[in-house]
Motif scaffolding. Structure first.
Motif, short mmCIF file in Angstrom:
data_model
loop_
_atom_site.label_atom_id
_atom_site.label_comp_id
_atom_site.label_asym_id
_atom_site.label_seq_id
_atom_site.Cartn_x
_atom_site.Cartn_y
_atom_site.Cartn_z
N ALA A 14 0.83 -1.21 0.00
CA ALA A 14 0.00 0.00 0.00
C ALA A 14 0.87 1.26 0.00
CB ALA A 14 -0.94 -0.01 1.20
N CYS A 15 1.94 1.24 0.79
CA CYS A 15 2.83 2.42 0.84
C CYS A 15 3.43 2.70 -0.53
CB CYS A 15 3.94 2.19 1.87
SG CYS A 15 3.35 2.14 3.59
N ARG A 16 3.82 1.64 -1.24
CA ARG A 16 4.40 1.80 -2.58
C ARG A 16 3.41 2.47 -3.53
NH1 ARG A 16 5.44 3.14 -6.64
NH2 ARG A 16 6.25 2.12 -8.51
N ILE A 17 2.18 2.04 -3.50
CA ILE A 17 1.17 2.59 -4.41
C ILE A 17 0.80 4.01 -4.02
CG2 ILE A 17 -1.21 2.28 -5.24
CD1 ILE A 17 -0.70 -0.79 -4.70
N ILE A 18 0.68 4.26 -2.71
CA ILE A 18 0.35 5.61 -2.23
C ILE A 18 1.40 6.61 -2.68
CG2 ILE A 18 0.16 7.04 -0.15
CD1 ILE A 18 -1.15 4.59 1.22
N ARG A 19 2.66 6.21 -2.64
CA ARG A 19 3.73 7.14 -3.00
C ARG A 19 3.60 7.63 -4.44
NH1 ARG A 19 7.61 4.04 -1.82
NH2 ARG A 19 8.30 3.42 -3.90
N THR A 20 3.36 6.72 -5.37
CA THR A 20 3.21 7.12 -6.78
C THR A 20 1.92 7.90 -6.98
OG1 THR A 20 4.55 5.35 -7.72
CG2 THR A 20 2.80 6.23 -9.10
N ALA A 21 0.82 7.44 -6.37
CA ALA A 21 -0.45 8.15 -6.53
C ALA A 21 -0.33 9.59 -6.04
CB ALA A 21 -1.55 7.42 -5.78
N ARG A 22 0.36 9.80 -4.92
CA ARG A 22 0.55 11.14 -4.38
C ARG A 22 1.32 12.01 -5.37
NH1 ARG A 22 3.50 10.98 1.07
NH2 ARG A 22 1.43 10.48 1.88
N GLU A 23 2.36 11.45 -5.99
CA GLU A 23 3.14 12.20 -6.97
C GLU A 23 2.31 12.59 -8.19
OE1 GLU A 23 6.39 9.63 -7.82
OE2 GLU A 23 7.45 10.04 -5.93
N MET A 24 1.27 11.79 -8.47
CA MET A 24 0.39 12.07 -9.61
C MET A 24 -0.79 12.96 -9.23
SD MET A 24 0.37 8.24 -11.29
CE MET A 24 -0.61 8.72 -12.74
N GLY A 25 -0.86 13.37 -7.97
CA GLY A 25 -1.95 14.24 -7.53
C GLY A 25 -3.25 13.52 -7.29
N ILE A 26 -3.18 12.22 -7.04
CA ILE A 26 -4.38 11.41 -6.81
C ILE A 26 -4.62 11.26 -5.32
CG2 ILE A 26 -5.42 9.13 -7.13
CD1 ILE A 26 -3.68 8.84 -9.66
N ARG A 27 -5.85 11.51 -4.87
CA ARG A 27 -6.21 11.33 -3.46
C ARG A 27 -6.22 9.84 -3.14
NH1 ARG A 27 -11.11 10.80 -0.30
NH2 ARG A 27 -12.36 10.76 -2.22
N THR A 28 -5.60 9.47 -2.01
CA THR A 28 -5.49 8.05 -1.67
C THR A 28 -6.32 7.71 -0.44
OG1 THR A 28 -3.48 8.50 -0.38
CG2 THR A 28 -3.20 7.83 -2.68
N ILE A 29 -6.92 6.52 -0.48
CA ILE A 29 -7.70 6.00 0.64
C ILE A 29 -7.13 4.65 1.03
CG2 ILE A 29 -9.97 5.24 1.44
CD1 ILE A 29 -9.98 7.33 -1.63
N ALA A 30 -6.75 4.51 2.27
CA ALA A 30 -6.24 3.23 2.80
C ALA A 30 -7.39 2.50 3.49
CB ALA A 30 -5.11 3.48 3.78
N ILE A 31 -7.24 1.18 3.59
CA ILE A 31 -8.13 0.38 4.43
C ILE A 31 -7.27 -0.28 5.50
CG2 ILE A 31 -9.88 -0.02 2.67
CD1 ILE A 31 -8.61 -2.77 2.15
N TYR A 32 -7.89 -0.60 6.63
CA TYR A 32 -7.09 -1.20 7.69
C TYR A 32 -7.95 -2.08 8.59
CZ TYR A 32 -9.02 2.51 10.72
OH TYR A 32 -9.87 3.34 11.41
N SER A 33 -7.28 -3.10 9.13
CA SER A 33 -7.90 -3.99 10.12
C SER A 33 -7.57 -3.47 11.51
CB SER A 33 -7.35 -5.40 9.94
OG SER A 33 -5.98 -5.41 10.31
N ASP A 34 -8.07 -4.15 12.52
CA ASP A 34 -7.77 -3.76 13.90
C ASP A 34 -6.26 -3.71 14.14
OD1 ASP A 34 -10.46 -3.67 14.39
OD2 ASP A 34 -10.56 -5.58 15.47
N VAL A 314 3.64 1.41 -11.39
CA VAL A 314 2.37 1.79 -10.77
C VAL A 314 1.77 2.99 -11.51
CG1 VAL A 314 1.27 2.65 -8.67
CG2 VAL A 314 3.01 0.85 -8.53
N GLU A 315 2.61 3.92 -11.91
CA GLU A 315 2.11 5.05 -12.71
C GLU A 315 1.49 4.55 -14.01
OE1 GLU A 315 3.74 8.92 -15.21
OE2 GLU A 315 5.00 8.07 -13.62
N TRP A 316 2.17 3.61 -14.65
CA TRP A 316 1.61 3.03 -15.88
C TRP A 316 0.27 2.36 -15.60
CZ3 TRP A 316 5.31 0.34 -19.86
CH2 TRP A 316 6.23 1.28 -20.34
N GLN A 317 0.16 1.64 -14.49
CA GLN A 317 -1.11 1.00 -14.15
C GLN A 317 -2.24 2.03 -14.05
OE1 GLN A 317 0.14 -1.25 -10.52
NE2 GLN A 317 -0.89 -2.96 -11.53
N LEU A 318 -1.97 3.12 -13.36
CA LEU A 318 -3.00 4.14 -13.15
C LEU A 318 -3.35 4.84 -14.45
CD1 LEU A 318 -1.68 5.53 -9.75
CD2 LEU A 318 -3.65 4.03 -10.11
N ARG A 319 -2.36 5.07 -15.31
CA ARG A 319 -2.64 5.71 -16.59
C ARG A 319 -3.45 4.79 -17.51
NH1 ARG A 319 -0.52 10.50 -17.04
NH2 ARG A 319 1.31 11.10 -15.80
#
Length: 622
Positions: A14-34, A314-319
């Motif tokens: 998740a951290c890897r994907i968030i980093r690229t999304a942030r650089e692309m100006g995309i708002r990120t939403i994480a999910i989490y367990s207890d 990851v950038e390619w995936q999002l594009r």
């Protein structure tokens, strides 16, 4: 372009994907367990949604909860990461049915590659070479035995729905076949709910080589060259590199073209990996490399491909998920240098690679190379998920350069009290056969204990620990100096492990620390070539010999579930003092000799770290 993205995963993924999304100006939403309420990926994301209890089966593997979280947060798209539901065609279809963009291949492509036997038939039709074997519908033991005999032993039995090393059995001779088949089918049924198997010729010198491919919705498919993932332990990858050692241009071209044919056969879109098995007994040759399977997702080892191509996958995936074309043409994608990645796991090689969980009280992975992680100092390695601490990635001008850099990264890793395989990684990288490129999937198994660091500290480690201990004690000249006639003064400190103390004496010229480490009260930790050694300190004058002070030490992180004695109680050798629950097992801690409980620091219900002093027994007078 996608404006908001929910990552249906956790940890370093998740951290890897968030980093690229942030650089692309995309708002990120994480999910989490207890268990992940305070995790790094939750802290990094713009928003986070709780999805359930700690076990993955009750949180990260429940597609309905993830889609509901996406709707709650207004996510335009879902990225599944890798692992968990990333190759679940039904989940991909449910995401699309919910009107949410799925960052991955179409569900039909996932289904086409989901079953190994069907995928192999599809590849045969597409002109992709497949491993000799049997993939028939007749699953009777008699027919399977007959086919195995015809293929010739050794033969490999593989569950068609298998993965992660499960549902696989090697059969060396015909009399073993039925027994191994039944064992494989039982495991396949329990793990995947499917007992169907296929048979493959066992490759005697196998290399695991995979090709990174990428497709878009405009009909373009490109490759980003190959990776070698042959260094494995129990079918789990440990070290991966790109490009593959010993791969010539002609063989590379044939292999990558076969991977593109495989991707086009299923109208592939997004990032994927076509995996091959190579018989490397006489080097790498195109006519001795066969298709194994296709992973319809991004891979854990994708950073080495990014390092040699300069592409952010990851950038390619999002594009591509946004409808864009692949940013580069095939002839624009070139290899630059060499990259190697190692998976730094929370496990103890000196104890049979037992998982090591707990809080990362000390975590320093240095500033060199590329580090992909989902934890920071103070975070915890949970028993609920994969025990990866980080991926260590090094790029070099050539393979020797990359090996040298990654070896240094592994040796410099400092983790405590959680144990890691850093020293094991460094030993593998330094092995002469690995450096020479003489490797296959049996490399780690064949090397055996030669790659496992010694459990006991050597003289250099003891000296380094003593230096740290003395440096932390500002009054050591007065308290610890020993007077000796006709000799320079010496300083002594007793260092204990599991209650056994060894006195280490240093001259005044040996006081400067030669190893990294730290002192925390009576505890001394020293790091040596990726391995961590913990000691308890008992300062003594010069000349003190080896002693045992009866310290009861936690052998691993766990929970104290019972305490049988109290301070002042008389105990006898072997008497149970307390019970520690760790790794889902109960461990009884007993008195080392007859004596009295002088100190009792443990209490029932307490969580304790490895090497923690839980009690101390004072030896009875003779």
């Amino acid at each position: 372009m996608i404006n908001s993205l929910l990552i249906a995963n956790r940890g370093e993924i998740a951290c890897r994907i968030i980093r690229t999304a942030r650089e692309m100006g995309i708002r990120t939403i994480a999910i989490y367990s207890d268990a992940d309420a305070k995790a790094l990926h939750v802290r990094m994301a713009d928003e986070a949604v709780h999805i359930g209890p700690s076990p993955a089966a009750e949180s990260y593997l429940i597609g309905e909860k993830i889609i509901a979280a996406a709707r709650q947060a207004g996510a335009e798209a879902i990225h599944p990461g890798y692992g968990f539901l990333s190759e679940n065609a039904d989940f991909a279809a449910a995401v699309q049915d919910a009107g949410i963009v799925w960052v991955g291949p179409d569900p039909d492509s996932i289904r086409a590659m989901g079953l190994k036997d069907a995928a192999k038939k599809l590849m045969q039709d597409a002109g992709v070479p497949v491993t000799p074997g049997y993939m028939g519908e007749d699953q009777s033991p008699e027919r399977l035995q007959q086919e195995a005999d015809a293929i010739g032993y050794p033969v490999l039995i593989k569950a068609v729905a298998g993965g992660g090393g499960k549902g696989m059995r090697k059969v060396d001779a015909a009399p073993q076949f039925v027994e191994m088949l039944e064992s494989c089918q039982r495991e396949a049924s329990a793990s995947f709910g499917n007992t169907h198997v296929l048979l493959e010729k066992w490759i005697t010198s196998p290399r695991h080589i995979e090709v990174q491919i990428f497709g878009d919705s405009h009909g373009t498919v490109v490759h980003l060259f190959e990776r070698d993932c042959s260094l494995q332990r129990r079918h789990q990858k440990v070290i991966e590199e790109a490009p593959a050692p010993g791969m010539d241009d002609a063989t590379r071209d044939d292999l990558c073209c076969a991977a593109i044919r495989a991707a086009k056969a299923v109208n592939y879109k997004g990032a994927g990996t076509v995996e091959f098995i190579a018989d490397a007994s006489e080097g790498l040759h195109a006519d001795r490399i066969w298709f194994m399977e296709m992973n319809t997702r991004l891979q854990v080892e994708h950073p080495v491909t990014e390092e040699i191509t300069g592409v952010d996958l990851v950038e390619w995936q999002l594009r591509v998920a946004s409808g864009e074309a692949i940013p580069l043409q095939q002839d624009e994608i070139v290899i630059d240098g060499h990259a190697i990645e190692a998976r730094l796991y929370a496990e103890d090689p000196t104890r049979g690679f037992l998982p090591s969980t707990g809080t990362l009280d000390h975590l320093d992975l240095g500033d060199d190379g590329r580090i992909e992680t989902g934890v920071e100092e103070g975070d915890a390695i949970s028993p609920f998920y994969d025990p990866m601490v980080a991926k260590l990635v090094a790029w070099g001008e050539d393979r020797d350069d990359a090996i040298e850099r990654l070896t240094q990264m592994a040796e410099d890793a400092e983790v405590w009290p959680v144990r890691t395989n850093a020293a094991f990684i460094a030993n593998a990288l330094a092995d002469d056969d690995f450096i020479a490129g003489r490797l296959d999937t049996s490399f780690i198994e064949a090397k055996g204990d030669a790659l496992i660091p010694p459990a006991e500290p050597d003289a250099a480690v003891l000296r380094g620990a003593a230096q740290i201990a003395l440096a932390a004690n500002e009054d050591h000249p007065a308290e610890l100096a020993g007077f000796r006639l006709n000799a320079a003064p010496r300083l002594g400190v007793a260092l204990g492990q599991a209650g056994n103390f060894t006195n280490v004496a240093l001259t005044e010229t040996q006081l400067e620390p030669t190893m990294t480490g730290f002192a925390d009260g009576p505890q001394i930790v020293v790091f040596d070539k990726g391995q961590a050694h913990g000691f308890t300190m008992d300062a003594r004058g010069s000349g003190a010999g080896a002693v045992s002070d009866g310290a009861i030490i936690a052998p691993m992180p766990g929970k104290v579930i019972a305490v049988d004695v109290a301070e002042g109680d008389h105990v006898t050798a072997g008497q149970r003092l307390m019970v520690l629950e760790a790794m889902k097992m109960e461990h009884a801690l007993t008195a080392p000799f007859n004596g009295v409980v002088a100190d009792m620091t443990a209490s029932q219900g307490a969580q304790v770290q490895v090497e923690a002093v839980l009690a101390r027994i004072e030896k009875a007078e003779e």
